[in-house]
Enzyme design. Structure first.
Site, PDB file in Angstrom:
ATOM      1  N   TYR A  39     -11.469  -8.524   5.586  1.00  0.00           N
ATOM      2  CA  TYR A  39     -10.005  -8.408   5.631  1.00  0.00           C
ATOM      3  C   TYR A  39      -9.402  -9.777   5.346  1.00  0.00           C
ATOM      4  O   TYR A  39      -9.915 -10.788   5.844  1.00  0.00           O
ATOM      5  CB  TYR A  39      -9.525  -7.930   7.007  1.00  0.00           C
ATOM      6  N   ASP A  75       6.692  -5.753 -17.706  1.00  0.00           N
ATOM      7  CA  ASP A  75       5.416  -5.142 -17.314  1.00  0.00           C
ATOM      8  C   ASP A  75       4.527  -5.182 -18.558  1.00  0.00           C
ATOM      9  O   ASP A  75       4.688  -4.390 -19.487  1.00  0.00           O
ATOM     10  CB  ASP A  75       5.691  -3.703 -16.856  1.00  0.00           C
ATOM     11  N   LYS A  90      -6.907  -3.323 -18.661  1.00  0.00           N
ATOM     12  CA  LYS A  90      -6.653  -2.689 -19.968  1.00  0.00           C
ATOM     13  C   LYS A  90      -7.110  -3.658 -21.065  1.00  0.00           C
ATOM     14  O   LYS A  90      -8.281  -3.982 -21.124  1.00  0.00           O
ATOM     15  CB  LYS A  90      -5.183  -2.307 -20.073  1.00  0.00           C
ATOM     16  N   ARG A 106     -10.470  -3.075 -12.432  1.00  0.00           N
ATOM     17  CA  ARG A 106      -9.242  -2.311 -12.172  1.00  0.00           C
ATOM     18  C   ARG A 106      -8.420  -3.084 -11.145  1.00  0.00           C
ATOM     19  O   ARG A 106      -8.923  -3.415 -10.071  1.00  0.00           O
ATOM     20  CB  ARG A 106      -9.566  -0.932 -11.584  1.00  0.00           C
TER      21      ARG A 106
HETATM   22  N1  DSN Z   1      -2.150   5.065 -16.749  1.00  0.00           N
HETATM   23  C1  DSN Z   1      -1.833   3.958 -17.602  1.00  0.00           C
HETATM   24  C2  DSN Z   1      -1.895   4.329 -19.037  1.00  0.00           C
HETATM   25  O1  DSN Z   1      -2.740   5.121 -19.384  1.00  0.00           O
HETATM   26  O2  DSN Z   1      -1.108   3.830 -19.820  1.00  0.00           O
HETATM   27  C3  DSN Z   1      -0.536   3.374 -17.276  1.00  0.00           C
HETATM   28  O3  DSN Z   1      -0.376   3.339 -15.909  1.00  0.00           O
END
Ligand code: DSN
Length: 478
Positions: free
Chosen positions: A64, A241, A273, A279
């Protein structure tokens, strides 16, 4: 045969797991096999490095660590401090940001931290000052309810969902749509591009507290300098974002007016991404908002995930290496090659192409809904996701679009030639699929007709294409 370190590490991990719950070990192995076999075109997914993956499976998971570096609510956080500080340092260096907060567990969480930081900075702090108290707990009941009313009635201007905006930018299925009065800016119906004059007009009329830029399905660059000017002209806080395109910012493909960090008051992102990390989420900001951002946990976040912060530090270190810029450029080159291949074969693309990592196909050009197209492609070994197109007549469930992206296949090593083959495979499936009918003969938006033999042939071609580009070539599970 002597195994390399990565194969040994993953094999040993699975052996240890298998001794307790073999079905979990089997599922992990099956996931690798599935990912190796599928032509993954989901624009928001990627393949993290073995080092990033391995950094998550360890004792940090047991710790924690609420609070911030050096100021924890738990004892014994010295090693968590080390990895959190490393991740934050790498993020600041990579993006040229004054402050980085690497605790958010996801993009939604990062956005919530940012929204709260902005509200606190713009509304809570002045309210506390006015009431001449230091913290919310010191407010009278009446002042507390007055503050709650103010906090609950703020305005956000963001990109509309069907133009490619994200649910967390003030839409009702997300808490942001309940916290904020929201208005959207869309795209020009003729070009599919953001019309900055229209954004400025909406900002003048609506006077938002927050102007949000960023998207999950807009295939073009956004001029953040112009957006900042619009925000400044109405006294709004400018938030970007960059979850989808953070890798392109990190790799210096998006620079100048197209790099959000020098222009926005606050920037949020995911780390998994195009950035190719674990993640998770992250917030970048200047010194003005740093204290509020650092209150993210426990304000809106549960306890930080130190094992994921360790993996963020590893992935961000990777993104600072010189070869990451080449990777980021290849993502865009591949997306453009894919778009050109599709256009040449007659596909209809939103905005007619792409400047970033994603392409949005308007599958109404093939007489299909997004749902039908998504399933037909999946039957043929091609993994995509359906997505609304601007002014979509089929709504957000059936949709008229298929969103595809190249971060994952680029990591695997596929290049422009393979993108053309991918375009050919996709076009073959989409042009050979026809809409199906319900049992009563009425047209269905979900059912479709595709010759299973054709689907099998395309699956085989997709798998042959991938065979030349093994995924995790250094990992042999035996
Ligand atoms: N779920 C993501 C996407 O596929 O673009 C965005 O949150």
């Amino acid at each position: 045969m002597s195994l390399n370190a990565e194969s040994t590490a993953f094999r040993s991990a699975l052996e240890v797991i298998r001794a307790v719950e073999p079905r979990v070990a089997d599922a992990i192995g099956a996931e690798l096999a599935d990912q190796r076999e599928s032509l993954k075109l989901i624009a928001s997914e990627n393949y993290a490095s073995p080092a990033t993956l391995l950094a998550m499976g360890n004792w940090f998971s047991d710790k924690y660590a609420e609070g911030t570096i050096g100021r924890r609510f738990y004892a014994g956080c010295q090693n968590v401090d080390t990895v959190e500080a490393l991740a934050a340092e790498h993020a600041k260096e990579l993006f040229g940001a004054a402050h980085a907060y690497v605790q958010p567990h996801s993009g939604i969480d990062a956005n919530l931290v940012a929204f709260w930081a902005i509200l606190a900075d713009r509304v809570e702090s002045p309210a506390l000052k006015k009431a001449q108290v230091r913290q919310v707990n010191d407010l009278t009941e009446a002042d507390w309810f007055a503050l709650r009313r103010e906090l609950g009635n703020q305005r956000m201007l963001g990109m509309s969902l069907d133009a490619g905006g994200h649910l967390t930018h003030g839409f009702r299925p997300n808490i942001s749509g309940k916290m904020f009065d929201q208005r959207s800016y869309g795209t020009d119906p003729a070009t599919g591009l953001i019309d900055y004059d229209k954004v400025a007009e909406a900002a003048r009329e609506f006077k938002p507290l927050i102007l949000v830029a960023g998207y999950s399905a807009y295939p073009r660059k956004v001029n953040f300098r112009i957006m900042r000017e619009i925000a400044d002209s109405v006294g709004a806080t400018f938030m970007v974002d960059m979850a989808h395109f953070a890798g392109l910012v990190a790799g210096k493909v998006f620079t100048g007016d197209f790099d959000p960090v020098p222009h926005a008051h606050i920037v949020t992102t995911t780390t998994h991404k195009s950035l190719r990390g674990p993640r998770g989420g992250m917030v970048l900001c200047g010194p003005e908002l740093a204290d509020q951002v650092d209150r993210g946990c426990p304000m809106v976040l549960g306890g930080p995930l130190p094992h994921v912060m360790a993996a963020k530090a590893v992935a961000l270190a990777e993104a600072r290496r010189p070869d990451f810029a080449g990777y980021a450029q290849r993502i865009v080159d591949n997306a453009q090659a894919l778009a050109e291949g599709l256009l040449r074969r007659g596909a209809k693309l939103v905005t007619g192409g792409t400047d970033n990592h994603l392409v949005l196909i308007d599958v109404s050009g093939y007489g299909l809904t997004g749902r039908q197209a998504e399933q037909a492609l999946l039957d043929s070994g091609i993994v995509t996701n359906r997505n609304a197109v601007p002014q979509d007549p089929n709504g957000a469930w059936y949709t008229s679009g298929i969103r595809i992206g190249t971060p994952a296949l680029t990591t695997r090593g596929l290049g422009a030639g393979e993108m053309d083959t991918t375009a050919e495979l996709m076009h073959t499936v989409l042009s050979q699929t026809t809409p199906g009918a319900n049992a009563d003969g009425t047209p269905s938006k979900a059912k479709y007709v595709l010759d299973p033999a054709l689907a099998e042939t395309v699956s085989k071609q997709a798998s042959d294409l991938l065979a030349g580009f093994p995924l995790y070539p250094s990992v042999d599970l035996g």
